[in-house]
Design a protein around this motif. Structure first.
Motif, PDB file in Angstrom:
ATOM      1  N   UNK A  17     -39.107 -56.314 -72.213  1.00  0.00           N
ATOM      2  CA  UNK A  17     -37.706 -56.463 -72.616  1.00  0.00           C
ATOM      3  C   UNK A  17     -37.286 -55.252 -73.448  1.00  0.00           C
ATOM      4  N   UNK A  18     -36.022 -54.898 -73.336  1.00  0.00           N
ATOM      5  CA  UNK A  18     -35.539 -53.650 -73.939  1.00  0.00           C
ATOM      6  C   UNK A  18     -35.652 -53.637 -75.458  1.00  0.00           C
ATOM      7  N   UNK A  19     -35.689 -54.825 -76.090  1.00  0.00           N
ATOM      8  CA  UNK A  19     -35.782 -54.873 -77.550  1.00  0.00           C
ATOM      9  C   UNK A  19     -37.049 -54.194 -78.071  1.00  0.00           C
ATOM     10  N   UNK A  20     -38.113 -54.221 -77.265  1.00  0.00           N
ATOM     11  CA  UNK A  20     -39.387 -53.645 -77.698  1.00  0.00           C
ATOM     12  C   UNK A  20     -39.265 -52.141 -77.918  1.00  0.00           C
ATOM     13  N   UNK A  21     -38.384 -51.500 -77.166  1.00  0.00           N
ATOM     14  CA  UNK A  21     -38.179 -50.051 -77.318  1.00  0.00           C
ATOM     15  C   UNK A  21     -37.820 -49.691 -78.764  1.00  0.00           C
ATOM     16  N   UNK A  22     -37.177 -50.634 -79.486  1.00  0.00           N
ATOM     17  CA  UNK A  22     -36.685 -50.338 -80.826  1.00  0.00           C
ATOM     18  C   UNK A  22     -37.599 -50.868 -81.926  1.00  0.00           C
ATOM     19  N   UNK A  23     -38.776 -51.377 -81.551  1.00  0.00           N
ATOM     20  CA  UNK A  23     -39.757 -51.730 -82.562  1.00  0.00           C
ATOM     21  C   UNK A  23     -40.184 -50.470 -83.311  1.00  0.00           C
ATOM     22  N   UNK A  24     -40.401 -50.553 -84.619  1.00  0.00           N
ATOM     23  CA  UNK A  24     -40.873 -49.370 -85.347  1.00  0.00           C
ATOM     24  C   UNK A  24     -42.257 -48.934 -84.863  1.00  0.00           C
ATOM     25  N   UNK A  25     -42.392 -47.696 -84.545  1.00  0.00           N
ATOM     26  CA  UNK A  25     -43.643 -47.021 -84.188  1.00  0.00           C
ATOM     27  C   UNK A  25     -44.211 -47.527 -82.853  1.00  0.00           C
ATOM     28  N   UNK A  26     -44.584 -48.792 -82.760  1.00  0.00           N
ATOM     29  CA  UNK A  26     -45.184 -49.293 -81.524  1.00  0.00           C
ATOM     30  C   UNK A  26     -44.201 -49.227 -80.363  1.00  0.00           C
ATOM     31  N   UNK A  27     -42.926 -49.386 -80.642  1.00  0.00           N
ATOM     32  CA  UNK A  27     -41.920 -49.246 -79.599  1.00  0.00           C
ATOM     33  C   UNK A  27     -41.913 -47.851 -79.007  1.00  0.00           C
ATOM     34  N   UNK A  28     -42.068 -46.861 -79.855  1.00  0.00           N
ATOM     35  CA  UNK A  28     -42.135 -45.470 -79.371  1.00  0.00           C
ATOM     36  C   UNK A  28     -43.394 -45.251 -78.544  1.00  0.00           C
ATOM     37  N   UNK A  29     -44.487 -45.882 -78.988  1.00  0.00           N
ATOM     38  CA  UNK A  29     -45.748 -45.721 -78.265  1.00  0.00           C
ATOM     39  C   UNK A  29     -45.672 -46.285 -76.855  1.00  0.00           C
ATOM     40  N   UNK A  30     -45.216 -47.524 -76.724  1.00  0.00           N
ATOM     41  CA  UNK A  30     -45.186 -48.141 -75.396  1.00  0.00           C
ATOM     42  C   UNK A  30     -44.161 -47.466 -74.500  1.00  0.00           C
ATOM     43  N   UNK A  31     -43.078 -46.965 -75.092  1.00  0.00           N
ATOM     44  CA  UNK A  31     -42.091 -46.229 -74.295  1.00  0.00           C
ATOM     45  C   UNK A  31     -42.691 -44.920 -73.782  1.00  0.00           C
ATOM     46  N   UNK A  32     -43.392 -44.217 -74.648  1.00  0.00           N
ATOM     47  CA  UNK A  32     -43.977 -42.944 -74.266  1.00  0.00           C
ATOM     48  C   UNK A  32     -45.098 -43.059 -73.266  1.00  0.00           C
ATOM     49  N   UNK A  33     -45.733 -44.242 -73.212  1.00  0.00           N
ATOM     50  CA  UNK A  33     -46.852 -44.424 -72.287  1.00  0.00           C
ATOM     51  C   UNK A  33     -46.403 -44.904 -70.911  1.00  0.00           C
ATOM     52  N   UNK A  34     -45.092 -45.029 -70.691  1.00  0.00           N
ATOM     53  CA  UNK A  34     -44.608 -45.317 -69.346  1.00  0.00           C
ATOM     54  C   UNK A  34     -44.088 -46.721 -69.107  1.00  0.00           C
ATOM     55  N   UNK A  35     -43.830 -47.487 -70.174  1.00  0.00           N
ATOM     56  CA  UNK A  35     -43.296 -48.838 -70.017  1.00  0.00           C
ATOM     57  C   UNK A  35     -41.901 -48.789 -69.404  1.00  0.00           C
ATOM     58  N   UNK A  36     -41.626 -49.733 -68.521  1.00  0.00           N
ATOM     59  CA  UNK A  36     -40.309 -49.869 -67.905  1.00  0.00           C
ATOM     60  C   UNK A  36     -39.571 -50.985 -68.636  1.00  0.00           C
ATOM     61  N   UNK A  37     -38.423 -50.683 -69.207  1.00  0.00           N
ATOM     62  CA  UNK A  37     -37.688 -51.674 -69.994  1.00  0.00           C
ATOM     63  C   UNK A  37     -36.581 -52.304 -69.159  1.00  0.00           C
ATOM     64  N   UNK A  38     -36.427 -53.613 -69.343  1.00  0.00           N
ATOM     65  CA  UNK A  38     -35.386 -54.340 -68.612  1.00  0.00           C
ATOM     66  C   UNK A  38     -34.338 -54.835 -69.594  1.00  0.00           C
TER      67      UNK A  38
END
Length: 249
Positions: A89-110
């Motif tokens: 879910x797109x909210x995870x993109x805005x988690x502090x620090x871990x959100x950046x990590x999962x986004x940078x590792x190729x997660x697809x957000x819906x």
């Protein structure tokens, strides 16, 4: 114990941010996967989480892994077996620090609630399958205490069926001091920092991954997404209940 864990985990997360921001753009898929695999295994070790794998995970070629969802740790637990591209879910993109990590590792957000969100994510999944990747999906759509499995949303199963890839159900079972437990489940009103604080102060945390028999693409195409999702849900719920000592209704 807590202080030393917290320091090492913080340093390891900072290293992860450096890797995804500076080095990942220059690495091909095999290189990113290798880094992701080793980084995830080290993170779990530093957090004091023991991982046990049962069954036969699909380790080569494209596949869709569908799993119950208990914690933010789930992504790293699955990555410690085989690095995957996750749908989140797109909210995870805005988690502090871990959100950046999962986004940078190729997660697809819906973007839930957006009219064309499922179609866009379906195209992204098809592209990942075409590269031979495994895609990770949590069809419950949210986390749970992990002692039962909520109903599955079936819409994103369609992308795997159309891409003619096998679908493998995976049951995640969390333990605390030898017993099934929701102690570190990421549920309720706690935020990410509170959950991490609880994890780092705990001992005896373990996760079992039970990889259930894969559903062949031809079988999935014949049954359609609703029946495939229902069958995957049934298999995972059975596995979760079996280790909990409760027979699902």
């Amino acid at each position: 114990m807590f202080l030393s864990r917290a320091v090492f985990v913080a340093l390891w997360i900072l290293l992860g941010l450096l890797l995804v921001s500076v080095f990942f753009p220059f690495l091909a898929l095999p290189g990113r996967s290798a880094v992701n695999y080793r980084w995830s295994r080290a993170l779990l070790f530093l957090c004091g989480v023991k991982v046990t794998v049962r069954g036969e995970p699909r380790l080569r070629g494209p596949a869709l892994w569908v799993s119950n969802h208990v914690s933010w740790l789930d992504i790293f637990v699955l990555n410690s077996v085989r690095p995957a591209s996750f749908i989140a879910k797109s909210e995870i993109r805005y988690w502090p620090v871990l959100g950046w990590l999962v986004a940078g590792s190729g997660t697809v957000f819906i973007e839930r609630g957006h009219r064309h969100a499922v179609r866009r994510v379906g195209h992204e999944m098809k592209a990942r399958f075409a590269q031979g990747e495994v895609v990770g999906l949590f069809p419950e759509g949210t986390t749970s205490p992990g002692l039962d499995v909520a109903p599955f949303h079936s819409s994103l199963f369609d992308a795997a069926i159309r891409a003619h890839v096998d679908i493998q159900p995976v049951a995640l079972l969390f333990f605390h001091r030898g017993r099934r437990s929701d102690y570190i489940a990421f549920v309720g009103k706690q935020n990410l920092l509170q959950n991490l604080w609880r994890l780092l102060g705990a001992t005896g945390v373990a996760v079992e991954l039970e990889f259930l028999p894969a559903m062949a693409s031809a079988q999935c195409e014949e049954q359609g997404r609703s029946k495939v999702a229902a069958h995957a849900h049934h298999l995972i719920r059975q596995a979760v209940a079996r280790r909990h000592g409760v027979r699902p209704s």
